[in-house]
Every structure is written in C-alpha cells, then in structure tokens.
Motif scaffolding. Sequence first.
Motif, PDB file in Angstrom:
ATOM      1  N   GLY A  22      36.907  32.292  44.387  1.00 20.04           N
ATOM      2  CA  GLY A  22      35.715  33.080  44.654  1.00 20.04           C
ATOM      3  C   GLY A  22      34.772  32.995  43.481  1.00 20.04           C
ATOM      4  N   SER A  23      33.704  33.764  43.526  1.00 17.97           N
ATOM      5  CA  SER A  23      32.695  33.724  42.464  1.00 17.97           C
ATOM      6  C   SER A  23      33.184  34.482  41.235  1.00 17.97           C
ATOM      7  CB  SER A  23      31.390  34.330  42.980  1.00 17.97           C
ATOM      8  OG  SER A  23      31.607  35.676  43.400  1.00 17.97           O
ATOM      9  N   PRO A  24      32.576  34.235  40.067  1.00 18.59           N
ATOM     10  CA  PRO A  24      32.955  34.977  38.855  1.00 18.59           C
ATOM     11  C   PRO A  24      32.795  36.487  39.055  1.00 18.59           C
ATOM     12  CG  PRO A  24      31.599  33.076  38.295  1.00 18.59           C
ATOM     13  CD  PRO A  24      31.573  33.184  39.792  1.00 18.59           C
ATOM     14  N   GLY A  25      33.775  37.235  38.552  1.00 15.25           N
ATOM     15  CA  GLY A  25      33.706  38.685  38.655  1.00 15.25           C
ATOM     16  C   GLY A  25      34.189  39.259  39.964  1.00 15.25           C
ATOM     17  N   SER A  26      34.754  38.416  40.836  1.00 16.53           N
ATOM     18  CA  SER A  26      35.199  38.900  42.143  1.00 16.53           C
ATOM     19  C   SER A  26      36.615  39.474  42.110  1.00 16.53           C
ATOM     20  CB  SER A  26      35.119  37.777  43.184  1.00 16.53           C
ATOM     21  OG  SER A  26      35.901  36.658  42.795  1.00 16.53           O
ATOM     22  N   GLY A  27      37.256  39.450  40.949  1.00 16.84           N
ATOM     23  CA  GLY A  27      38.586  40.043  40.827  1.00 16.84           C
ATOM     24  C   GLY A  27      39.726  39.107  41.171  1.00 16.84           C
ATOM     25  N   LYS A  28      39.480  37.807  41.064  1.00 13.66           N
ATOM     26  CA  LYS A  28      40.509  36.817  41.417  1.00 13.66           C
ATOM     27  C   LYS A  28      41.762  36.975  40.562  1.00 13.66           C
ATOM     28  CE  LYS A  28      37.821  33.369  40.400  1.00 13.66           C
ATOM     29  NZ  LYS A  28      36.617  34.112  39.998  1.00 13.66           N
ATOM     30  N   SER A  29      41.563  37.068  39.263  1.00  7.00           N
ATOM     31  CA  SER A  29      42.706  37.109  38.343  1.00  7.00           C
ATOM     32  C   SER A  29      43.537  38.361  38.541  1.00  7.00           C
ATOM     33  CB  SER A  29      42.218  37.024  36.892  1.00  7.00           C
ATOM     34  OG  SER A  29      41.511  35.815  36.667  1.00  7.00           O
ATOM     35  N   THR A  30      42.873  39.497  38.696  1.00  7.02           N
ATOM     36  CA  THR A  30      43.595  40.753  38.921  1.00  7.02           C
ATOM     37  C   THR A  30      44.404  40.671  40.201  1.00  7.02           C
ATOM     38  OG1 THR A  30      41.897  42.032  37.759  1.00  7.02           O
ATOM     39  CG2 THR A  30      43.356  43.239  39.247  1.00  7.02           C
ATOM     40  N   LEU A  31      43.805  40.114  41.249  1.00  2.95           N
ATOM     41  CA  LEU A  31      44.509  39.988  42.518  1.00  2.95           C
ATOM     42  C   LEU A  31      45.732  39.093  42.365  1.00  2.95           C
ATOM     43  CD1 LEU A  31      44.117  41.004  45.469  1.00  2.95           C
ATOM     44  CD2 LEU A  31      43.181  38.741  45.965  1.00  2.95           C
ATOM     45  N   ALA A  32      45.583  37.978  41.654  1.00  2.00           N
ATOM     46  CA  ALA A  32      46.709  37.061  41.455  1.00  2.00           C
ATOM     47  C   ALA A  32      47.850  37.738  40.703  1.00  2.00           C
ATOM     48  CB  ALA A  32      46.244  35.824  40.697  1.00  2.00           C
ATOM     49  N   CYS A  33      47.498  38.621  39.767  1.00  2.00           N
ATOM     50  CA  CYS A  33      48.514  39.312  38.965  1.00  2.00           C
ATOM     51  C   CYS A  33      49.346  40.284  39.786  1.00  2.00           C
ATOM     52  CB  CYS A  33      47.860  40.062  37.808  1.00  2.00           C
ATOM     53  SG  CYS A  33      47.231  38.988  36.494  1.00  2.00           S
ATOM     54  N   SER A  34      48.967  40.520  41.035  1.00  2.00           N
ATOM     55  CA  SER A  34      49.724  41.446  41.882  1.00  2.00           C
ATOM     56  C   SER A  34      50.952  40.786  42.499  1.00  2.00           C
ATOM     57  CB  SER A  34      48.832  42.008  42.992  1.00  2.00           C
ATOM     58  OG  SER A  34      48.420  40.981  43.893  1.00  2.00           O
ATOM     59  N   ILE A  41      49.535  31.669  33.200  1.00  2.00           N
ATOM     60  CA  ILE A  41      49.129  30.586  32.309  1.00  2.00           C
ATOM     61  C   ILE A  41      47.614  30.605  32.301  1.00  2.00           C
ATOM     62  CG2 ILE A  41      49.150  28.085  31.968  1.00  2.00           C
ATOM     63  CD1 ILE A  41      51.895  28.016  33.235  1.00  2.00           C
ATOM     64  N   ASP A  42      47.058  31.157  31.214  1.00  2.00           N
ATOM     65  CA  ASP A  42      45.621  31.412  31.122  1.00  2.00           C
ATOM     66  C   ASP A  42      44.940  30.235  30.436  1.00  2.00           C
ATOM     67  OD1 ASP A  42      43.087  32.452  30.912  1.00  2.00           O
ATOM     68  OD2 ASP A  42      43.572  33.804  29.253  1.00  2.00           O
ATOM     69  N   THR A  43      44.336  29.364  31.246  1.00  2.00           N
ATOM     70  CA  THR A  43      43.623  28.207  30.700  1.00  2.00           C
ATOM     71  C   THR A  43      42.138  28.488  30.522  1.00  2.00           C
ATOM     72  OG1 THR A  43      43.168  27.299  32.897  1.00  2.00           O
ATOM     73  CG2 THR A  43      45.244  26.664  31.861  1.00  2.00           C
ATOM     74  N   ASP A  44      41.690  29.619  31.058  1.00  2.00           N
ATOM     75  CA  ASP A  44      40.254  29.915  31.127  1.00  2.00           C
ATOM     76  C   ASP A  44      39.836  31.028  30.172  1.00  2.00           C
ATOM     77  OD1 ASP A  44      37.776  29.335  32.161  1.00  2.00           O
ATOM     78  OD2 ASP A  44      37.942  30.714  33.845  1.00  2.00           O
ATOM     79  N   GLY A  45      40.802  31.582  29.423  1.00  2.00           N
ATOM     80  CA  GLY A  45      40.482  32.685  28.528  1.00  2.00           C
ATOM     81  C   GLY A  45      40.106  33.952  29.239  1.00  2.00           C
ATOM     82  N   GLY A  46      40.571  34.113  30.490  1.00  2.00           N
ATOM     83  CA  GLY A  46      40.124  35.243  31.282  1.00  2.00           C
ATOM     84  C   GLY A  46      41.040  36.443  31.282  1.00  2.00           C
ATOM     85  N   VAL A  47      42.208  36.341  30.626  1.00  2.00           N
ATOM     86  CA  VAL A  47      43.165  37.439  30.714  1.00  2.00           C
ATOM     87  C   VAL A  47      42.612  38.730  30.121  1.00  2.00           C
ATOM     88  CG1 VAL A  47      44.313  36.880  28.520  1.00  2.00           C
ATOM     89  CG2 VAL A  47      45.562  38.108  30.313  1.00  2.00           C
ATOM     90  N   MET A  48      41.751  38.628  29.104  1.00  2.00           N
ATOM     91  CA  MET A  48      41.221  39.832  28.463  1.00  2.00           C
ATOM     92  C   MET A  48      40.169  40.523  29.316  1.00  2.00           C
ATOM     93  SD  MET A  48      43.201  39.918  26.021  1.00  2.00           S
ATOM     94  CE  MET A  48      42.567  41.460  25.391  1.00  2.00           C
ATOM     95  N   ARG A  49      39.736  39.860  30.403  1.00  4.42           N
ATOM     96  CA  ARG A  49      38.800  40.516  31.321  1.00  4.42           C
ATOM     97  C   ARG A  49      39.524  41.361  32.364  1.00  4.42           C
ATOM     98  NH1 ARG A  49      36.265  35.353  30.649  1.00  4.42           N
ATOM     99  NH2 ARG A  49      37.193  34.533  32.571  1.00  4.42           N
ATOM    100  N   ILE A  50      40.855  41.242  32.393  1.00  5.07           N
ATOM    101  CA  ILE A  50      41.662  42.024  33.324  1.00  5.07           C
ATOM    102  C   ILE A  50      41.956  43.383  32.688  1.00  5.07           C
ATOM    103  CG2 ILE A  50      43.846  42.124  34.582  1.00  5.07           C
ATOM    104  CD1 ILE A  50      43.954  39.068  34.446  1.00  5.07           C
ATOM    105  N   ASN A  51      41.832  44.437  33.481  1.00  5.21           N
ATOM    106  CA  ASN A  51      42.165  45.764  32.979  1.00  5.21           C
ATOM    107  C   ASN A  51      43.586  45.778  32.441  1.00  5.21           C
ATOM    108  OD1 ASN A  51      43.340  48.651  33.406  1.00  5.21           O
ATOM    109  ND2 ASN A  51      41.116  48.953  33.491  1.00  5.21           N
TER     110      ASN A  51
END
Length: 319
Positions: A22-34, A41-51
């Motif tokens: 989906g688009s940036p900011g759509s909550g993809k990473s948080t959803l995957a973490c469920s 495996i964070d290749t995008d540096g996005g883990v710190m954007r997750i609550n």
Amino acid sequence: MSIFRKPSELEAKPGIVAMIYGSPGSGKSTLACSAPNAVMIDTDGGVMRINGAHQIPTLQVKCWEEILTAMNEVRTTPEIESVIIDTVGKMLAFMEDYIKRSATGRRIELNADGSLSLKGYGKRKQMFIDFIKGITMLGKNVIFVGHDREETRGNETVIRPEVGGSSTNDLMRELDLVGYIQMNGNERTISFTPTDKYYAKNTCDMPGVITIPVLINDRKEIIGDNRFFGDVIEAYRRRVSENIENNRRLEELKGLMEANIADIGTAEDANRVVDWVQGLKHIYNSKAIAGRMIADKARELGLTFDKATKKYIDGGTQD
C-alpha cells in the motif's frame, strides 16, 4: 503402492507466504507485525515508525550477509513462527550492493560506471529466486511488505506491489495471499480479492474488503490488540483443513454410491437409487457424479429415462 496421494491424504503447508502492500503511512508494517510469534527483517529503516506497543524483535539490516545469517537463525529457532520482510524492494537493493562488493576480478556483473550489467541483474534475479525458494521451505509464516506503484496497461492504470523488474512475477508465483491496503479518511481496509484496479490474491475465501481494526485512537491511546494477521492465518489454515476433510468425505461418498449403483439390476432398482442419492448430504459435485454413474449403469442395462415421469423404465432407447 503409488507415490501419489489422494486429495484427502495431502498434507497442508505449516505456514503461509503472503504480501501486503500500500501507500506510505497506510500501516503496512504494523499490520504485518500482527502475525504470530513474528520477527522482522527491517531493510527499509521503518521499524521506528511503528508504535512501541506493536514492535517485535527486529534485525535492522546493514548488509545482505546479515539477512542470510538471520534466516539461518529463523530456520533453527522453533519459537519463531513468522518472518516479516519489510520491505521486499529494499531487500533487492541490499542484494545489488552485495553483487557490487563481491564482483569478480573481471567485474562482468558491473558496467563501467559501476551499475549492474545485464549479467549482474541476472545474478540478482537468481539470488532472489533462491531466497524465495529457501524461505518458502522454512515451514514458517512469511509476510513480505511492499509499497504500491501504478502500472499502465493501454488506457488502464493498475496498482501493483513495487518489488523490482521481473522479480515481481518471481515473487507473486510463490505467494498464497496478496493484500492491498487502502485508506479512506481514518478508515483503513485491506483486500485479498483482485479487481481491475489493483492486484491481489485470495486463496482462503477472505471477504472482498476487510476493515482493519483501529489500534490507536486520536488521543494516541492503545485501544486494540494487534492480531489481525494472526486471524487471517488461522482462517487460511481452517480453510485448508476443511478442504482436506471435504475431500475425505467425497471419497467416502463416492465409494458408497459406487457400491449401491453396482447393485442396480432393474429400472425399479435405478429409481430407488436415484431417490436415495437425492436424500444424501452432498459435497462438491458428488450429486452430478452420481447422476453420471447411474446413467452409465442404466445404459449398460438398456434402461430408458422417461422425461415426463422422470423415472427409469425397462427397454427402449435412453434419451
């Protein structure tokens, strides 16, 4: 003894391989973490954007070799049930960097300007295929996270996951589920059902569009459990189990019908079996199978089907 198994004897895969995009900011990473008992495996540096309440054990990747080491740990750690690759597109960038760093003395994988040559891209493609094959054999749940991109086909625009060149098709062939996340105001939805507007893949009869539960309210308070993908995986496993049970029931029912149809000797017998078949609890196309079997037996005995009475009669030519 045949090495081929009946449908009712087939073994279900222990894990699923999925992608959400989906688009940036759509909550993809948080959803995957469920996903259950997951690591990222964070290749995008996005883990710190997750609550922080929804973060999971994470490898912040610095090079391709770290990913290979991580997968060895996943392979030998039973407690890890799910692996999140976030994002798959950036993982390809780490592959490209590895090829550049490990290029042969003749540097046939690189052009003069240091970019990948055709042979270099061929090597990256093979590395990616080998990685996918290896990860799908782990027996774990694997969820790839990707960004979306628009693809033009004639006069139409279709939204697809952003992976990288032909690697998109290589990955799609291995996936059990592909979900597209959309945002409409404060509401987020995901669909695993493909349309003419976006790519998706649905192999577990998920509803057409699913509303993603709200986990954090406007006051930044945690108001929900992050378990969406755990429920999706459970639904997938339940569907596979139901299919195997239905296959068992179909084989059992076919054996029962064959035994009864084999005993048909007269039109009266045929009509009695037809009535019996009507009262059965059918599965899949078992009723049609029985109809063909009865018709074949009637033809063998020279019985005729009377369309007016919808009964078999002795003699004549069957319609």
